[in-house]
Design a protein around this motif. Structure first.
Motif, PDB file in Angstrom:
ATOM      1  N   LEU A  18       0.825  -1.207   0.000  1.00  0.00           N
ATOM      2  CA  LEU A  18       0.000   0.000   0.000  1.00  0.00           C
ATOM      3  C   LEU A  18       0.863   1.262   0.000  1.00  0.00           C
ATOM      4  O   LEU A  18       0.530   2.254  -0.661  1.00  0.00           O
ATOM      5  CB  LEU A  18      -0.921  -0.005   1.222  1.00  0.00           C
ATOM      6  N   SER A  19       1.955   1.222   0.735  1.00  0.00           N
ATOM      7  CA  SER A  19       2.822   2.399   0.840  1.00  0.00           C
ATOM      8  C   SER A  19       3.581   2.688  -0.438  1.00  0.00           C
ATOM      9  O   SER A  19       4.041   3.819  -0.641  1.00  0.00           O
ATOM     10  CB  SER A  19       3.810   2.215   2.001  1.00  0.00           C
ATOM     11  N   GLN A  20       3.718   1.693  -1.298  1.00  0.00           N
ATOM     12  CA  GLN A  20       4.497   1.885  -2.527  1.00  0.00           C
ATOM     13  C   GLN A  20       3.611   2.079  -3.759  1.00  0.00           C
ATOM     14  O   GLN A  20       4.068   1.896  -4.881  1.00  0.00           O
ATOM     15  CB  GLN A  20       5.442   0.704  -2.725  1.00  0.00           C
ATOM     16  N   CYS A  21       2.372   2.489  -3.528  1.00  0.00           N
ATOM     17  CA  CYS A  21       1.468   2.705  -4.662  1.00  0.00           C
ATOM     18  C   CYS A  21       1.812   3.955  -5.473  1.00  0.00           C
ATOM     19  O   CYS A  21       1.426   4.046  -6.632  1.00  0.00           O
ATOM     20  CB  CYS A  21       0.022   2.829  -4.178  1.00  0.00           C
ATOM     21  N   ARG A  22       2.497   4.919  -4.867  1.00  0.00           N
ATOM     22  CA  ARG A  22       2.684   6.200  -5.555  1.00  0.00           C
ATOM     23  C   ARG A  22       3.802   6.169  -6.583  1.00  0.00           C
ATOM     24  O   ARG A  22       3.615   6.582  -7.719  1.00  0.00           O
ATOM     25  CB  ARG A  22       2.934   7.331  -4.545  1.00  0.00           C
ATOM     26  N   ASP A  23       4.991   5.711  -6.178  1.00  0.00           N
ATOM     27  CA  ASP A  23       6.084   5.748  -7.160  1.00  0.00           C
ATOM     28  C   ASP A  23       7.195   4.745  -6.872  1.00  0.00           C
ATOM     29  O   ASP A  23       8.307   4.902  -7.355  1.00  0.00           O
ATOM     30  CB  ASP A  23       6.688   7.157  -7.254  1.00  0.00           C
ATOM     31  N   GLU A  24       6.919   3.701  -6.107  1.00  0.00           N
ATOM     32  CA  GLU A  24       7.941   2.702  -5.786  1.00  0.00           C
ATOM     33  C   GLU A  24       7.516   1.310  -6.247  1.00  0.00           C
ATOM     34  O   GLU A  24       7.866   0.301  -5.642  1.00  0.00           O
ATOM     35  CB  GLU A  24       8.211   2.702  -4.284  1.00  0.00           C
ATOM     36  N   GLN A  25       6.799   1.256  -7.358  1.00  0.00           N
ATOM     37  CA  GLN A  25       6.197  -0.001  -7.802  1.00  0.00           C
ATOM     38  C   GLN A  25       7.212  -1.021  -8.297  1.00  0.00           C
ATOM     39  O   GLN A  25       6.923  -2.224  -8.303  1.00  0.00           O
ATOM     40  CB  GLN A  25       5.170   0.282  -8.899  1.00  0.00           C
ATOM     41  N   VAL A  26       8.381  -0.583  -8.704  1.00  0.00           N
ATOM     42  CA  VAL A  26       9.418  -1.525  -9.127  1.00  0.00           C
ATOM     43  C   VAL A  26       9.796  -2.438  -7.967  1.00  0.00           C
ATOM     44  O   VAL A  26       9.946  -3.654  -8.139  1.00  0.00           O
ATOM     45  CB  VAL A  26      10.668  -0.779  -9.657  1.00  0.00           C
ATOM     46  N   GLU A  27       9.915  -1.863  -6.780  1.00  0.00           N
ATOM     47  CA  GLU A  27      10.289  -2.678  -5.629  1.00  0.00           C
ATOM     48  C   GLU A  27       9.137  -3.572  -5.191  1.00  0.00           C
ATOM     49  O   GLU A  27       9.351  -4.676  -4.713  1.00  0.00           O
ATOM     50  CB  GLU A  27      10.766  -1.787  -4.481  1.00  0.00           C
ATOM     51  N   THR A  28       7.899  -3.103  -5.372  1.00  0.00           N
ATOM     52  CA  THR A  28       6.750  -3.966  -5.109  1.00  0.00           C
ATOM     53  C   THR A  28       6.763  -5.181  -6.027  1.00  0.00           C
ATOM     54  O   THR A  28       6.491  -6.307  -5.588  1.00  0.00           O
ATOM     55  CB  THR A  28       5.432  -3.196  -5.310  1.00  0.00           C
ATOM     56  N   TYR A  29       7.083  -4.953  -7.295  1.00  0.00           N
ATOM     57  CA  TYR A  29       7.183  -6.051  -8.266  1.00  0.00           C
ATOM     58  C   TYR A  29       8.238  -7.059  -7.813  1.00  0.00           C
ATOM     59  O   TYR A  29       8.032  -8.279  -7.895  1.00  0.00           O
ATOM     60  CB  TYR A  29       7.520  -5.462  -9.630  1.00  0.00           C
ATOM     61  N   ASN A  30       9.355  -6.564  -7.295  1.00  0.00           N
ATOM     62  CA  ASN A  30      10.382  -7.458  -6.765  1.00  0.00           C
ATOM     63  C   ASN A  30       9.874  -8.231  -5.552  1.00  0.00           C
ATOM     64  O   ASN A  30      10.143  -9.428  -5.398  1.00  0.00           O
ATOM     65  CB  ASN A  30      11.635  -6.661  -6.387  1.00  0.00           C
ATOM     66  N   ASP A  31       9.141  -7.556  -4.675  1.00  0.00           N
ATOM     67  CA  ASP A  31       8.618  -8.222  -3.476  1.00  0.00           C
ATOM     68  C   ASP A  31       7.640  -9.336  -3.833  1.00  0.00           C
ATOM     69  O   ASP A  31       7.686 -10.425  -3.247  1.00  0.00           O
ATOM     70  CB  ASP A  31       7.918  -7.208  -2.569  1.00  0.00           C
ATOM     71  N   ILE A  32       6.737  -9.070  -4.766  1.00  0.00           N
ATOM     72  CA  ILE A  32       5.762 -10.088  -5.165  1.00  0.00           C
ATOM     73  C   ILE A  32       6.479 -11.311  -5.722  1.00  0.00           C
ATOM     74  O   ILE A  32       6.156 -12.457  -5.384  1.00  0.00           O
ATOM     75  CB  ILE A  32       4.768  -9.506  -6.190  1.00  0.00           C
ATOM     76  N   ARG A  33       7.485 -11.082  -6.566  1.00  0.00           N
ATOM     77  CA  ARG A  33       8.221 -12.199  -7.167  1.00  0.00           C
ATOM     78  C   ARG A  33       9.096 -12.900  -6.137  1.00  0.00           C
ATOM     79  O   ARG A  33       9.243 -14.129  -6.166  1.00  0.00           O
ATOM     80  CB  ARG A  33       9.066 -11.682  -8.332  1.00  0.00           C
ATOM     81  N   ARG A  34       9.673 -12.132  -5.211  1.00  0.00           N
ATOM     82  CA  ARG A  34      10.517 -12.736  -4.167  1.00  0.00           C
ATOM     83  C   ARG A  34       9.684 -13.645  -3.267  1.00  0.00           C
ATOM     84  O   ARG A  34      10.091 -14.776  -2.958  1.00  0.00           O
ATOM     85  CB  ARG A  34      11.195 -11.627  -3.353  1.00  0.00           C
ATOM     86  N   CYS A  35       8.534 -13.136  -2.851  1.00  0.00           N
ATOM     87  CA  CYS A  35       7.672 -13.952  -1.987  1.00  0.00           C
ATOM     88  C   CYS A  35       7.162 -15.186  -2.729  1.00  0.00           C
ATOM     89  O   CYS A  35       7.070 -16.275  -2.142  1.00  0.00           O
ATOM     90  CB  CYS A  35       6.510 -13.112  -1.465  1.00  0.00           C
ATOM     91  N   LYS A  36       6.857 -15.040  -4.004  1.00  0.00           N
ATOM     92  CA  LYS A  36       6.431 -16.188  -4.809  1.00  0.00           C
ATOM     93  C   LYS A  36       7.535 -17.244  -4.828  1.00  0.00           C
ATOM     94  O   LYS A  36       7.267 -18.448  -4.717  1.00  0.00           O
ATOM     95  CB  LYS A  36       6.098 -15.731  -6.237  1.00  0.00           C
ATOM     96  N   ALA A  37       8.789 -16.800  -4.939  1.00  0.00           N
ATOM     97  CA  ALA A  37       9.920 -17.735  -4.946  1.00  0.00           C
ATOM     98  C   ALA A  37      10.060 -18.451  -3.611  1.00  0.00           C
ATOM     99  O   ALA A  37      10.541 -19.589  -3.547  1.00  0.00           O
ATOM    100  CB  ALA A  37      11.213 -16.987  -5.277  1.00  0.00           C
ATOM    101  N   LEU A  38       9.623 -17.778  -2.534  1.00  0.00           N
ATOM    102  CA  LEU A  38       9.687 -18.371  -1.196  1.00  0.00           C
ATOM    103  C   LEU A  38       8.436 -19.179  -0.867  1.00  0.00           C
ATOM    104  O   LEU A  38       8.270 -19.658   0.257  1.00  0.00           O
ATOM    105  CB  LEU A  38       9.882 -17.266  -0.149  1.00  0.00           C
ATOM    106  N   GLY A  39       7.550 -19.321  -1.865  1.00  0.00           N
ATOM    107  CA  GLY A  39       6.325 -20.090  -1.668  1.00  0.00           C
ATOM    108  C   GLY A  39       5.251 -19.336  -0.920  1.00  0.00           C
ATOM    109  O   GLY A  39       4.374 -19.952  -0.285  1.00  0.00           O
TER     110      GLY A  39
END
Length: 513
Positions: A434-455
């Motif tokens: 939620l905090s990265q909705c304004r202009d930090e979406q690249v790192e959100t994309y990394n977080d989603i993929r990182r968590c997916k890799a961790l199951g």
């Protein structure tokens, strides 16, 4: 007679020499001197600007926001195609060509600055400038490889001397990133100790404050250590150490604040919305905000004032609701009706100018560092509420620029106590999203993929176009830029038909390349 013959010969030689010198002067482009004579302190300004404007908050951020469902893609062009997960848009080599080229151009600039700081260089011994360049190089290489995986690195940036650079493995690039950051920390520590000030106000981030750059180096290292959690059992602990080091050193964010609000100097997101009008809210974000009675809801979801409502049958109707990436997507994207944007992307009464054209750009925010700390603490079973409160407070302070916040961060976190108790890691990741909705979406994309890799899956993505039958249409990575695909056989072979973006994660997130 011999002397008489010699004099005109000498005169002719002198005339020829003068003419050649004059021609050399005429043929020199004095408005664009060669890069080897430019002081590195003048070059760092462009490197800072392009890192923030192009790499951290350009096309990568725009498209990631749609894939993350933080922004709903409207209009009748690129964002619509991305929202519909059209292969030609999501996997096409032309989609990210501009930012691919722009990031490599920034890295070429930084390579030159680093070389100038070497022995015998124009900026030899200037450890403050060198440290800045190394931090920025680590950031640019990091985002480039995070988005694309294996990329040209060790043989890149040589121009005509080497036109077919090999692809380096992401594993080796990450080792290089950490080497750059370790060197930067050493150089900035020396610069701080010696009181160096070789850059001055050409440093648009910190005004040549070496202490702040040193803190930033630790923050950047914390980010990239966090990315390594799938590959390195020690990465989480090291990320926490670096994040704490950044806070202890006084890190307050890498924030680009150079925009004056004119059409020629808007922040990237403001310029994008002003020229394209492609951005709207999503119910993925809206539902998370509503479920938590989040005080940022009135800023993210911008409702029109009473009396401004219009008939939905009116072709100019602006629906004061969030778009659902679902059954009505086709109606929305076909132009049957349009959607309201988050408040920071809305327009003035005339409907032709952003209300917040001077919004800053986060290269790496203070909230991100606190979220790293909160996540690792939560994973370790430790109390994460203090770090989480600090992370949300930093975001609240940013969001207050665009609208009122009815609660303090500590009050809001207290209201989340049951969620934190039930699943602290999930709540930290939701709050970071939620905090990265304004202009930090690249790192959100990394977080989603990182968590997916961790199951793990903490953010439920709802766009039905993410699947096409049994085939995924949600990109696990981004395609290479067309300039690389068309001119470098190594990149072309790796790109193939582009469909690998749907099936092959990058190495740090469990893939092979």
């Amino acid at each position: 007679m011999k002397l008489y013959k010699f004099i005109p010969a000498a005169a002719l030689l002198l005339m020829a020499s003068c003419s050649e010198d004059e021609m050399d002067r005429i043929n020199t482009d004095h408005g664009n001197p060669p890069i080897d004579v430019i002081n590195g302190r003048l070059m760092i300004t462009d490197a800072i600007t392009s890192t923030g404007f192009t790499t951290a908050s350009g096309d990568y951020s725009y498209y990631a926001s749609v894939y993350n469902e933080q922004i709903f893609g409207t209009g009748n062009n690129q964002f619509k195609n991305a929202e519909l997960r059209q292969i030609s848009e999501v996997a096409g080599s032309s989609t990210f060509n501009n930012v691919w080229n722009g990031t490599y151009a920034t890295l070429l600039n930084l390579k030159s600055i680093i070389a100038k700081c070497g022995e015998g260089g124009l900026n030899s011994g200037q450890k403050d400038l060198l440290g800045m360049a190394q931090v920025l190089a680590a950031l640019n290489w990091g985002i480039l490889t995070d988005m694309h995986g294996d990329i040209p690195c060790s043989e890149a940036l040589q121009g005509g001397a080497l036109k077919q650079p090999k692809l380096d493995t992401q594993e080796s690039i990450y080792k290089y990133i950490f080497a750059l950051l370790d060197d930067a920390i050493a150089n900035l520590t020396e610069a701080k100790t010696k009181g160096m000030s070789n850059v001055g106000d050409q440093d648009l981030l910190y005004g040549n404050d070496n202490s702040k750059w040193l803190a930033a180096a630790h923050a950047v290292k914390a980010r990239y250590k966090l990315h390594m959690m799938k590959r390195d059992a020690n990465a989480a602990a090291e990320a926490l150490t670096e994040a704490q080091a950044a806070i202890d050193a006084g890190f307050d964010g890498m924030v680009l604040d150079i925009y004056d609000g004119t059409e020629s100097l808007m922040s990237p997101w403001q310029a994008f919305q002003y020229s394209r009008d492609y951005c709207a809210c999503t119910t993925t974000v809206q539902s998370l905000l509503k479920d938590r009675q989040d005080p940022r809801e009135n800023v993210y979801i911008y409702y029109y004032s009473a009396g401004d409502e219009m008939d939905p049958a009116d072709p100019d109707y602006q629906a004061p609701v969030c778009g659902i990436p679902g059954d009505e997507t086709m109606a929305v994207l076909s132009g049957a009706w349009s959607l309201s944007a988050p408040k920071w992307l809305t327009y003035n009464a005339a409907g032709d100018y952003p209300l917040y054209p001077t919004a800053t750009t986060h290269i790496l925010s203070l909230s991100e560092v606190y979220f790293i700390m909160a996540e690792i603490q939560a994973r370790n079973g430790a109390d994460c509420t203090e770090s989480l409160s600090s992370a949300i407070n930093a975001n609240f302070n940013d969001i207050k620029t665009f609208g009122s916040i009815s609660q303090s961060a500590s009050e809001y976190v207290a209201s989340l106590s049951s969620r934190i108790s039930d699943n602290p890691v999930k709540e930290v990741m939701v709050q970071k999203y939620l905090s990265q909705c304004r202009d930090e979406q690249v790192e959100t994309y990394n977080d989603i993929r990182r968590c997916k890799a961790l199951g793990e899956e903490f953010i439920t993505l709802t766009n039905p176009k993410n699947m096409n039958g049994s085939s995924s249409r949600w990109p696990l990575r981004l395609p290479y830029g067309n300039s690389g695909v068309s001119s470098n056989t190594n990149v072309r072979e790796a790109y193939g038909d582009g469909l690998y973006v749907f099936s092959e994660p990058v190495w740090i997130f469990g893939g092979t390349r």
